[in-house]
Design an enzyme around this catalytic site. Structure first.
Site, PDB file in Angstrom:
ATOM      1  N   ASN A 175      43.355  30.625  21.052  1.00  0.00           N
ATOM      2  CA  ASN A 175      43.699  30.340  22.448  1.00  0.00           C
ATOM      3  C   ASN A 175      45.184  30.019  22.599  1.00  0.00           C
ATOM      4  O   ASN A 175      45.824  30.419  23.578  1.00  0.00           O
ATOM      5  CB  ASN A 175      42.866  29.174  22.970  1.00  0.00           C
ATOM      6  CG  ASN A 175      41.491  29.625  23.439  1.00  0.00           C
ATOM      7  OD1 ASN A 175      41.140  30.788  23.342  1.00  0.00           O
ATOM      8  ND2 ASN A 175      40.713  28.691  23.951  1.00  0.00           N
ATOM      9  N   GLN A 215      38.934  46.314   9.154  1.00  0.00           N
ATOM     10  CA  GLN A 215      40.316  46.058   9.572  1.00  0.00           C
ATOM     11  C   GLN A 215      40.978  45.066   8.625  1.00  0.00           C
ATOM     12  O   GLN A 215      40.525  43.924   8.501  1.00  0.00           O
ATOM     13  CB  GLN A 215      40.312  45.503  10.999  1.00  0.00           C
ATOM     14  CG  GLN A 215      41.676  45.182  11.571  1.00  0.00           C
ATOM     15  CD  GLN A 215      41.580  44.706  13.016  1.00  0.00           C
ATOM     16  OE1 GLN A 215      40.533  44.286  13.478  1.00  0.00           O
ATOM     17  NE2 GLN A 215      42.675  44.785  13.732  1.00  0.00           N
ATOM     18  N   GLY A 216      42.043  45.488   7.953  1.00  0.00           N
ATOM     19  CA  GLY A 216      42.751  44.622   7.013  1.00  0.00           C
ATOM     20  C   GLY A 216      44.010  44.035   7.626  1.00  0.00           C
ATOM     21  O   GLY A 216      45.126  44.487   7.315  1.00  0.00           O
ATOM     22  N   TYR A 217      43.832  43.057   8.492  1.00  0.00           N
ATOM     23  CA  TYR A 217      44.956  42.408   9.160  1.00  0.00           C
ATOM     24  C   TYR A 217      45.177  40.981   8.645  1.00  0.00           C
ATOM     25  O   TYR A 217      46.163  40.680   7.997  1.00  0.00           O
ATOM     26  CB  TYR A 217      44.718  42.359  10.675  1.00  0.00           C
ATOM     27  CG  TYR A 217      45.185  43.586  11.447  1.00  0.00           C
ATOM     28  CD1 TYR A 217      45.401  44.810  10.821  1.00  0.00           C
ATOM     29  CD2 TYR A 217      45.387  43.527  12.822  1.00  0.00           C
ATOM     30  CE1 TYR A 217      45.811  45.921  11.532  1.00  0.00           C
ATOM     31  CE2 TYR A 217      45.800  44.634  13.542  1.00  0.00           C
ATOM     32  CZ  TYR A 217      46.012  45.833  12.894  1.00  0.00           C
ATOM     33  OH  TYR A 217      46.421  46.932  13.606  1.00  0.00           O
ATOM     34  N   SER A 267      35.662  41.745   8.877  1.00  0.00           N
ATOM     35  CA  SER A 267      34.293  42.026   9.311  1.00  0.00           C
ATOM     36  C   SER A 267      33.763  43.303   8.667  1.00  0.00           C
ATOM     37  O   SER A 267      34.447  44.329   8.634  1.00  0.00           O
ATOM     38  CB  SER A 267      34.245  42.176  10.833  1.00  0.00           C
ATOM     39  OG  SER A 267      34.651  40.992  11.473  1.00  0.00           O
ATOM     40  N   GLU A 276      41.858  47.344  21.573  1.00  0.00           N
ATOM     41  CA  GLU A 276      40.777  46.361  21.618  1.00  0.00           C
ATOM     42  C   GLU A 276      40.358  46.046  23.050  1.00  0.00           C
ATOM     43  O   GLU A 276      39.262  45.536  23.280  1.00  0.00           O
ATOM     44  CB  GLU A 276      41.202  45.062  20.930  1.00  0.00           C
ATOM     45  CG  GLU A 276      41.186  45.126  19.426  1.00  0.00           C
ATOM     46  CD  GLU A 276      41.396  43.777  18.782  1.00  0.00           C
ATOM     47  OE1 GLU A 276      40.685  43.463  17.815  1.00  0.00           O
ATOM     48  OE2 GLU A 276      42.270  43.016  19.252  1.00  0.00           O
TER      49      GLU A 276
END
Length: 393
Positions: free
Chosen positions: A369, A128-130, A163, A246
């Site tokens: 958070n 995932q390229g975010y 990841s 997700e």
């Protein structure tokens, strides 16, 4: 846990449990209990292929694309039994849970035919390229650029905390396709091959000694013009759809892994005498109650018929489990005592200590958070947006 399911589901549960046990007691026995994402990659690719061949790799997908058209109940059962069998963590989960569902929802028929079979069969691993150095939780601030030239997208920029990038075949990249735009406008969602000269991967070593995360640099990297999901400028909409996935049935499997950690911790507390402490027993009981609440919340969340319109439970879920997990990690260190702080070799800590170290990141990745609380306030409760940047002045 099966008491929440109808009797007709028990046949499927037994089928799944038997298949998993046969595989993990036979050809894939060395993979049982392997929870990190960086060891035994060839064997784990073979495991993904075995799941795909049995149509267990993406059971919720349509049969036409390699799935089983499984109901939510069946998907939950599979996730639970997968974790109960201590099957290895999935190196294909980004493709199965994020890229694939996004292509199913927003992709063209050509894209479905090109990409879905490889994901379902376990042949193609995705990342995932975010996140970027200046766009972590603030995804709309991405600076990676892309422009069309001779039928190809040319991509330049940097992604971070990616990841499994070093083992991946493809990446979906959020980038700015219109240099004159800011924020959520002007973005594109591109599907990019990793094995090309314009892509450089630098693993990031973690406190655990592993390197699951990576920096990824795009230096005139390319992908075909048709490898855009949606239209140029619609990248934000497609990216938000991906994030909504997700919060799918994988959350129940995640909780079974949490249950395994808690069970191991209880057994250790009994074995080393830590359970004699009233405070330790109280904290273990609190962890058990918290996990029970988490499961009830996840089941309620999954009852939502439209995953693209999250419920209040979906908005709060990540904040809840990340904080629970962080507390469990702290408890794990207290139960272990001094032995938990010493490794056999360089950063070769116990599984519980590694769980504690990883838990420190879980309140940061996928939205800190603080970001999670802003999302709850703004999207679920309808409160005014928090002042950002120059607005604070």
């Amino acid at each position: 846990m099966s008491r929440n399911f109808a009797p007709e589901h028990e046949g499927f549960r037994q089928q799944v449990a038997t298949w998993l046990d046969d595989q993990l007691s036979g050809p894939f026995a060395p993979l049982r209990g392997l929870n990190n994402h960086v060891d035994a990659i060839p064997e784990r690719r073979a495991w993904e292929a075995a799941l795909g061949k049995a149509r267990y790799g993406c059971i919720g997908w349509p049969e036409a694309w390699g799935g089983r058209d499984a109901s939510i109940a069946e998907q939950v059962i599979f996730a639970e039994e997968y974790a109960r069998a201590k099957a290895p963590s999935r190196i294909g989960h980004i493709g199965i849970e994020l890229a694939g569902p996004t292509i199913l929802l927003h992709g063209t028929e050509k894209q479905k035919k090109q990409f879905l079979p490889g994901i379902a069969s376990g042949a193609d691993i995705w990342c995932q390229g975010y996140s970027e150095p200046n766009a972590g939780s603030d995804l709309s601030n991405v600076r990676t650029t892309a422009w069309l030239k001779n039928g190809r997208w040319i991509i330049n920029g940097q992604k971070v905390w990616t990841s499994m990038a070093q083992f991946s075949d493809w990446v979906f990249v959020i980038c700015r396709a219109d240099s004159g735009t800011r924020g959520a406008s002007g973005l594109a969602y591109l599907l990019v091959p990793m094995d090309q000269p314009g892509v450089t991967i630098r693993p990031i070593r973690q406190m655990t000694g592993e390197a699951e995360f990576n920096e990824v640099f795009f230096d005139n990297a390319e992908t075909a013009a048709e490898n855009i999901v949606g239209q140029p400028g619609e990248g934000w909409k497609v990216a938000m759809a991906t994030l909504a996935f997700e919060r799918g049935v994988s959350t129940l499997g995640q909780q079974m892994h949490f249950r395994n950690d808690l069970d191991e911790l209880v057994a250790l507390a009994k074995a080393n005498g830590a359970a004699r402490s009233p405070l330790i027993r109280q904290r273990l009981a609190k962890a058990h109650v918290g996990l029970t609440v988490m499961r009830a919340s996840a089941l309620r969340m999954l009852a939502n018929k439209d995953p693209q319109t999250p419920t209040s439970g979906a908005y709060t879920y990540k904040l809840y489990w990340a904080n629970w997990r962080r507390s469990l990690g702290e408890l794990a260190m207290d139960v272990q005592g001094l032995p938990g702080q010493v490794g056999e070799g360089e950063a070769d800590f116990s599984a519980l200590t590694k769980m504690h170290l990883m838990s420190r990141a879980e309140t940061i990745y996928a939205g800190t958070n603080q970001i999670q609380r802003n999302i709850i306030a703004e999207r679920s409760l309808g409160l005014p947006r928090e002042a950002r940047g120059a607005e604070r002045g």
